[in-house]
Design an enzyme around this catalytic site. Sequence first.
Site, PDB file in Angstrom:
ATOM      1  N   LYS A  74      39.256 -37.123   7.971  1.00  0.00           N
ATOM      2  CA  LYS A  74      39.092 -37.270   6.515  1.00  0.00           C
ATOM      3  C   LYS A  74      37.968 -38.268   6.218  1.00  0.00           C
ATOM      4  CE  LYS A  74      43.867 -36.008   5.759  1.00  0.00           C
ATOM      5  NZ  LYS A  74      45.256 -36.401   5.682  1.00  0.00           N
ATOM      6  N   GLN A 126      48.417 -41.627   4.601  1.00  0.00           N
ATOM      7  CA  GLN A 126      48.682 -40.696   5.702  1.00  0.00           C
ATOM      8  C   GLN A 126      50.166 -40.713   6.043  1.00  0.00           C
ATOM      9  OE1 GLN A 126      46.330 -38.552   7.065  1.00  0.00           O
ATOM     10  NE2 GLN A 126      48.120 -37.660   8.040  1.00  0.00           N
ATOM     11  N   ASP A 184      46.282 -36.006  -3.280  1.00  0.00           N
ATOM     12  CA  ASP A 184      47.110 -35.135  -2.436  1.00  0.00           C
ATOM     13  C   ASP A 184      47.983 -34.219  -3.304  1.00  0.00           C
ATOM     14  OD1 ASP A 184      46.940 -34.951   0.276  1.00  0.00           O
ATOM     15  OD2 ASP A 184      48.136 -36.737   0.698  1.00  0.00           O
TER      16      ASP A 184
END
Length: 302
Positions: free
Chosen positions: A54, A98, A121
């Site tokens: 990422k 994460q 997200d």
Amino acid sequence: MSASIISGTEISKTILSEISKEVETIKASHGKVPGLVTLLVGNSPASRSYVTLKIKTALKLGFHEVQDEQPDDISEDALLALIEKYNQDDAINGILVQLPLPKHIDEDKVLNAIDPDKDVDGFHPINAGRLLIGGNAIKFPPCTPAGIQELIVRSGVETKGAEVVVVGRSNIVGKPIANLMLQKGPGANSTVTIVHTGTKNLDTHCRRADILIVAAGVPDLVKPEWIKPGACVIDVGVNRVGERISPKTGRTNAILKGDVDFEKASEIAGSITPVPGGVGPMTITMLMKNTLKSLKYKLGLL
Ligand code: NAP
């Protein structure tokens, strides 16, 4: 029949190049670039490799990237305080935590603490609600489902009036992709059925599908004879079925398989995603797209 392959690797490259151009344009016109913080707690090699990918992608696109690493034993309160710090940080448009987090931390509490307008997200209940309301209310669709929709649309598959069958009802894939496909608008407007372990006659439902999206996490769950000839098959499943040593690098790599028997399904479907190289590359790409969107909302460009 031999299905055309829907390559997530190729479609990702196209979308990343579109994002990169937009970043340059906005930088020139407004002097701002999208800001993404990646929060990694602990030292799990899998989580680290996802975060690294990422970070690399964000940097390549010219984003402002903050890499925040915290030890395994960080307290829940300290992590919540960090989230609040980034909520208040003007240079940050997207906050990525994460997962999974260590057991002593309540994941929901942490995800719910993210400002919904920086929740790239798309897991915050406010964004889940926005997705359900649909239309312009949708701000940040969760990345994997958003990537699936892009794969379908960009490969030219007709979605209006199509029978879409989604295998799986998880909050991160099944439910949100079903919601996206039933929206009234382009790239959707489908008739959607969700099937799961409580469903009777799974095969009968799958056979009706013009677009079959499988996100169960069970290797070869969908049998070739369950596929309608000419259907579009999106295989979200990523199942580790073994290991092999790479002759090039000498490293041990996982052997991955989807939820659909790719070889046999390819003889029946009209188009199909491979595993790997199908849905996989799209998730990070859509995270980048959501981060850019977040900046555009802030600048009044959306
Ligand atoms: P999950 O939370 O385990 O959900 C799986 C869903 O599939 C559940 O709703 C379950 O039904 C259903 N299911 C399981 N076995 C079934 C069966 N035999 N018949 C019918 N339905 C069945 O999984 P997930 O997080 O959605 O992920 C699904 C797969 O996609 C996994 O392989 C995961 O690794 C992969 N994935 C890939 C990406 C990516 O490529 N970027 C991203 C996310 C996930 P119940 O609800 O009844 O239990």
